[in-house]
Design an enzyme around this catalytic site. Structure first.
Site, PDB file in Angstrom:
ATOM      1  N   SER A  61      -0.864   6.816   8.179  1.00  0.00           N
ATOM      2  CA  SER A  61       0.150   5.810   8.456  1.00  0.00           C
ATOM      3  C   SER A  61      -0.219   4.600   7.625  1.00  0.00           C
ATOM      4  CB  SER A  61       0.153   5.432   9.935  1.00  0.00           C
ATOM      5  OG  SER A  61      -1.068   4.786  10.247  1.00  0.00           O
ATOM      6  N   LYS A  62       0.657   3.622   7.661  1.00  0.00           N
ATOM      7  CA  LYS A  62       0.391   2.432   6.867  1.00  0.00           C
ATOM      8  C   LYS A  62      -0.987   1.866   7.189  1.00  0.00           C
ATOM      9  CE  LYS A  62       4.353  -0.150   6.293  1.00  0.00           C
ATOM     10  NZ  LYS A  62       5.128  -1.212   6.847  1.00  0.00           N
ATOM     11  N   ARG A  63      -1.319   1.891   8.474  1.00  0.00           N
ATOM     12  CA  ARG A  63      -2.614   1.331   8.868  1.00  0.00           C
ATOM     13  C   ARG A  63      -3.774   2.276   8.582  1.00  0.00           C
ATOM     14  NH1 ARG A  63      -2.800   0.144  14.575  1.00  0.00           N
ATOM     15  NH2 ARG A  63      -0.787   1.171  14.669  1.00  0.00           N
ATOM     16  N   HIS A  64      -3.437   3.547   8.268  1.00  0.00           N
ATOM     17  CA  HIS A  64      -4.506   4.516   8.035  1.00  0.00           C
ATOM     18  C   HIS A  64      -4.397   5.136   6.646  1.00  0.00           C
ATOM     19  CE1 HIS A  64      -6.242   4.349  12.045  1.00  0.00           C
ATOM     20  NE2 HIS A  64      -5.008   4.137  12.454  1.00  0.00           N
TER      21      HIS A  64
END
Ligand code: GLU
Length: 513
Positions: A273-276
């Protein structure tokens, strides 16, 4: 609610992995609520590969009914990503098709009609609960340690009161009336039948108070009306699948084959994901990745051909793709492996093709990673093609080219003259070697590697040096670096005048040292 089935029998599994050729219809149905990364496009690729393999139809449908979360430009970016990857669609935005429109916001009348049909059939009901009441219910459930779920207050309203409140214009949402007993089976092509107890399901909202449908209603209605045979989507949708199966049944429709594909995981093992660790797909383009490399790499995120073959062209992927070889375990995104694929595909390009693709990277402004601004643009196409041809073996991305080839384009080279003196050499012997090389090169008629090389090798022997001792000095003199493409080819491409000027300058630098 009289007609609501209270003890629905378990739904029979339907469909299977095999659908006969020519009937396969699949869709990718992104919500333009953000920018798609490799995880989303990987799912789209599986759709596309299945359709192309089966000579079926691939369609693109934009699920844009969550207007509050719609991000401007996201649809355009999705389309650009598809175009960059070369994933063509047979029906959808820009081209339309027989089952359009393909933007859900343009299909609201259809969803409203279906919602009414569900209400009439006793499978759905108006819910007048306010946001405050719903919050209170949730808080109480939470305090009791229960899962949050609508308490079905409005499901129990009698028909006169319901009709009156609707007629009075009281705002409402439409909820699905989930059977309270029995179980629902979701037949997943990869996982088999998954059983859900109906008692654990929520009366999900189908139509919001602003009359926009939720994903659940719009998705089922469109997949049916667009004659989708295989719903390939992320595994995060498994918990919603029983509601969808029940909705198909309530509308008396046969469900499609469900294929919940495994997540793509980030380098940290969490869902990408964007955060990962995820970046928008088009950033790969801007960083100098080839679409064919990204495509090949993405296909292997959850699918494999066999244990050996991994470099597979678009045509090979189409020919060999099957759902049987899609796994259920999460596939880990490995940036290093993607980079490796990119290098493989760069080496497969013809020099002309490589040059076409690399020129825009070289011609970018310097502060965006291009050649120094002192190099005038446009570059000489023929020269640039010879230059990048020499670097092809070492390039991992197209964006690498500017730094690697800079010395081919700039006039003056900046380097430390000490680099001219190779290991085991001193200033005097280096000066002598370079002077002799200079003389010999000035006398040589044909400036091609095949002519330059044997002459310089003879000189090395004559001087009693190791090749590396003279060639290191020459390399630094003509490129300003200790690492470069093969020396004689480099000199040939640089040309006689530029090479000899640089050699002369090196002699001056050494003499002054
Ligand atoms: N709009 C949904 C999403 O973007 C589609 C899921 C599906 O393919 O059913 O995740």
């Amino acid at each position: 609610m009289s007609a609501t089935p209270t003890s629905a029998p378990a739904q029979q599994p339907t469909g299977g992995i095999q659908a006969s050729p020519h009937t396969v219809r699949v869709r990718f149905a992104p919500s333009p609520t953000g920018f798609q990364h490799i995880g989303g496009y990987r799912t789209a690729l599986f759709d596309w590969l299945l359709a192309r393999h089966a000579r079926g139809t691939f369609l693109l449908r934009i699920e844009d009914t969550d207007i509050a979360r719609t991000v401007p430009g996201a649809v355009e970016a999705i389309i650009e990503g598809f175009q960059w990857l070369g994933l063509d669609w047979d029906e959808g935005p820009l081209i339309g098709g027989p089952f359009g429109p393909y933007f859900q916001t343009q299909r609201r009348d259809i969803y409203r009609a279906m919602s009414n049909q569900l209400i009439t059939g006793g499978h759905a009901y108006q819910c007048f609960c306010t946001a405050d009441r719903l919050k209170q219910v949730r808080d109480e459930q939470q305090a009791r340690g229960e899962p949050p779920r609508y308490d079905r207050l409005c499901r129990r309203i009698n028909s006169e009161e319901r009709a009156r409140r609707v007629a009075d214009g009281e705002p409402y949402v439409v909820r699905f009336a989930v059977p309270t007993e029995g179980a629902t089976l979701v037949d997943d092509a990869l996982r088999g039948a998954i059983r859900f107890e109906n008692a654990n399901l929520d009366d999900a909202v189908l139509l919001k108070s602003n009359a926009y449908p939720t994903y659940h209603l719009a998705n089922v209605v469109d997949d049916h009306l667009m004659r989708i045979t295989h719903v390939i989507r992320a595994e995060e949708w498994i918990p919603s699948a029983p509601l969808h199966v029940l909705t198909y049944a309530a509308l008396d429709w046969a469900p499609p084959v469900f294929v919940h594909v495994p997540d793509v995981l980030g380098p940290d093992g969490r869902k990408l994901s964007k955060r990962h660790g995820a970046v928008p797909l088009l950033e790969y383009r801007d960083r100098g990745y080839l679409p064919e490399a990204v495509l090949n790499y993405m296909a292997l995120l959850g699918w494999s051909f066999d244990d050996k073959a991994d470099v597979l062209s678009r045509d090979q992927l189409i020919a060999s793709f099957s759902l049987e070889r899609v796994g259920t375990a999460g596939a880990r995104y490995d940036p290093g492996r993607l980079l490796w694929f990119n290098g493989v595909y760069i080496r497969q390009l013809s020099p002309a093709d490589l040059a076409d693709r690399t020129l825009p990277f070289l011609e970018r402004p310097q502060d965006q990673g291009g050649l120094p601004d002192s190099v005038s643009r446009p570059l000489d196409r023929a020269y640039a093609e010879r230059v990048v041809g020499l670097e092809r073996e070492r390039m991992k991305t197209l964006a690498d080219a500017a730094e690697m080839t800079e010395f081919f384009f700039t006039e003056a080279l900046e380097y430390d003259p000490a680099l001219l003196i190779a290991k085991g050499m001193d200033r005097e012997r280096t000066l002598d070697g370079l002077r002799r090389a200079d003389k010999l090169l000035r006398a040589s008629r044909r400036w091609v590697a095949g002519n330059i090389e044997p002459k310089l090798r003879e000189l090395v022997a004559e001087l009693g040096l190791k090749p590396v001792q003279l060639f290191t000095s020459l390399r630094v003199a003509v490129t300003g670096r200790t690492v470069s493409p093969p020396l004689f080819d480099t000199m040939e491409v640089l040309g006689r005048q530029r090479s000899l000027n640089r050699l002369a300058r090196a002699l001056v630098l050494l003499a002054e040292k």
